[in-house]
Design a protein around this motif. Structure first.
Motif, mmCIF file in Angstrom:
data_model
loop_
_atom_site.group_PDB
_atom_site.id
_atom_site.type_symbol
_atom_site.label_atom_id
_atom_site.label_comp_id
_atom_site.label_asym_id
_atom_site.label_seq_id
_atom_site.Cartn_x
_atom_site.Cartn_y
_atom_site.Cartn_z
ATOM 1 N N PHE A 110 2.341 7.080 -19.781
ATOM 2 C CA PHE A 110 1.039 7.211 -20.441
ATOM 3 C C PHE A 110 0.219 5.923 -20.444
ATOM 4 C CE2 PHE A 110 -1.166 6.370 -24.479
ATOM 5 C CZ PHE A 110 -2.251 7.221 -24.335
ATOM 6 N N PRO A 111 0.791 4.757 -20.791
ATOM 7 C CA PRO A 111 -0.042 3.546 -20.853
ATOM 8 C C PRO A 111 -0.778 3.240 -19.556
ATOM 9 C CG PRO A 111 2.057 3.164 -21.935
ATOM 10 C CD PRO A 111 2.177 4.487 -21.231
ATOM 11 N N GLU A 112 -0.132 3.499 -18.408
ATOM 12 C CA GLU A 112 -0.781 3.211 -17.139
ATOM 13 C C GLU A 112 -1.996 4.109 -16.923
ATOM 14 O OE1 GLU A 112 0.260 2.958 -12.343
ATOM 15 O OE2 GLU A 112 1.847 3.327 -13.821
ATOM 16 N N VAL A 113 -1.837 5.406 -17.228
ATOM 17 C CA VAL A 113 -2.972 6.324 -17.096
ATOM 18 C C VAL A 113 -4.057 5.957 -18.104
ATOM 19 C CG1 VAL A 113 -3.702 8.740 -17.213
ATOM 20 C CG2 VAL A 113 -1.447 8.167 -16.290
ATOM 21 N N TYR A 114 -3.652 5.643 -19.312
ATOM 22 C CA TYR A 114 -4.609 5.294 -20.365
ATOM 23 C C TYR A 114 -5.455 4.090 -19.956
ATOM 24 C CZ TYR A 114 -6.508 3.907 -24.884
ATOM 25 O OH TYR A 114 -7.360 3.554 -25.901
ATOM 26 N N ASP A 115 -4.805 3.086 -19.359
ATOM 27 C CA ASP A 115 -5.554 1.894 -18.955
ATOM 28 C C ASP A 115 -6.621 2.229 -17.924
ATOM 29 O OD1 ASP A 115 -4.187 0.232 -20.642
ATOM 30 O OD2 ASP A 115 -2.793 -0.528 -19.132
ATOM 31 N N TYR A 116 -6.287 3.074 -16.952
ATOM 32 C CA TYR A 116 -7.265 3.478 -15.948
ATOM 33 C C TYR A 116 -8.462 4.160 -16.608
ATOM 34 C CZ TYR A 116 -4.719 2.530 -11.591
ATOM 35 O OH TYR A 116 -4.099 1.927 -10.515
ATOM 36 N N VAL A 117 -8.179 5.064 -17.543
ATOM 37 C CA VAL A 117 -9.249 5.832 -18.186
ATOM 38 C C VAL A 117 -10.059 4.949 -19.132
ATOM 39 C CG1 VAL A 117 -9.766 7.769 -19.715
ATOM 40 C CG2 VAL A 117 -7.973 8.002 -17.971
ATOM 41 N N ALA A 118 -9.375 4.173 -19.982
ATOM 42 C CA ALA A 118 -10.059 3.353 -20.972
ATOM 43 C C ALA A 118 -10.908 2.266 -20.335
ATOM 44 C CB ALA A 118 -9.032 2.726 -21.919
ATOM 45 N N THR B 204 -11.447 5.367 -13.314
ATOM 46 C CA THR B 204 -10.996 6.676 -12.816
ATOM 47 C C THR B 204 -11.399 6.923 -11.363
ATOM 48 O OG1 THR B 204 -12.974 7.682 -13.803
ATOM 49 C CG2 THR B 204 -10.930 7.769 -15.078
ATOM 50 N N ILE C 228 -7.585 15.168 -19.888
ATOM 51 C CA ILE C 228 -7.791 13.734 -19.783
ATOM 52 C C ILE C 228 -9.146 13.468 -19.130
ATOM 53 C CG2 ILE C 228 -6.938 11.595 -18.732
ATOM 54 C CD1 ILE C 228 -4.156 12.808 -18.792
ATOM 55 N N SER D 219 -10.210 13.808 -15.176
ATOM 56 C CA SER D 219 -9.245 14.602 -14.408
ATOM 57 C C SER D 219 -9.925 15.807 -13.765
ATOM 58 C CB SER D 219 -8.094 15.067 -15.294
ATOM 59 O OG SER D 219 -8.558 15.921 -16.328
#
Length: 259
Positions: free
Chosen positions: A174-182, A186, A213, A216
């Motif tokens: 999750f943290p890796e995906v979150y960083d991309y989005v935050a 994207t 997300i 996505s």
């Protein structure tokens, strides 16, 4: 990554373009299974969406019941969507009597949607994937000409199978995906939401937050389909739209969401 993703898509049940059918060994039909069902080292695994139907509706004779949450998820986690640990999944395979010499035929009643998770776990922990077959058409194809039974399959002699550590290239946390989005990156990745479209749109949540997300793409073309036909085409995968100057298009990462 592209090879792994393509293999993953086929396991979920997508029809693919003709070039990917050059080696269709991953897929077997009901006739093949009927002919080989008594072979040594062949294990049939049923992954129904509602596991109780193994008893109430019936199953392929000799099939092992797979409980999708108990057997295919981390029982120590607060969410049933996390992968089980190597040790937990290894013990599950041992209880089923599966060895590294086993040929596995996996099927379900959701047109390969739920059995896909089992396929992914087997690949994740280093099981020989050339020995894993998906039953084309699942219970529908089998029951059209063959009988199903409500008699439970007898207990198997436990095995001593040893699995490999998880292949970290197959998943992200999750943290890796979150960083991309935050951080608004994207465009550097492709987030593919493989759930039904109603969950993507927020009309159904099934125990998780409604919606999807940010950034996505809903893979509506991943909705359950019937038996796969050689030569049938699937919708092209999304691609990175505007890679950052530091990221070449060829390094674009595809991430899939299974919830």
């Amino acid at each position: 990554m592209k090879s792994t993703l393509l293999s993953l898509l086929m396991a979920i049940g997508l029809s693919v373009s003709p070039f990917a059918w050059a080696n269709p060994d991953y897929l077997v039909d009901a006739d093949w299974l009927a002919e080989h069902i008594d072979d040594d080292n062949l294990d049939v695994l049923e992954v129904r969406y509602h596991p109780h139907r193994y008893h109430s509706v019936g199953h392929i004779p000799g099939a092992i019941q797979v409980k999708r949450f108990k057997d295919l998820a981390d029982n120590q986690s607060l969410t049933v969507t996390r992968f089980p640990s190597r040790e937990q999944f290894q013990q599950t395979l041992r209880n089923w009597g599966v060895t590294m010499d086993s040929t596995l035929v996996i099927y379900d009643d959701t047109r390969t949607v739920t059995s896909a998770r089992l396929w992914v776990l087997l690949k994740l922990y280093g099981f020989p994937m050339e020995q894993v077959k998906v039953l084309n058409g699942g219970t529908i194809a089998w029951s059209a000409f063959e009988e199903i039974t409500q008699e439970p399959t007898g207990a198997r002699e436990p095995s001593t199978i040893e699995l490999a550590p998880a292949d970290r290239s197959m998943f992200v946390e999750f943290p890796e995906v979150y960083d991309y989005v935050a951080e608004g990156k994207t465009s550097d990745i492709v987030l593919i939401d493989a759930r039904p479209t109603d969950r993507y749109a927020g009309g159904s949540h099934h125990g998780v937050a409604e919606g999807h997300i940010p950034g996505s793409t809903s893979s509506a073309w991943m909705a359950p389909m019937g038996s796969r036909r050689p030569g049938a085409r699937m919708k092209p995968l999304p691609t990175c739209t505007s890679p950052s100057p530091k990221t070449r298009p060829s390094t674009c990462t595809a991430m899939m969401v299974f919830v």
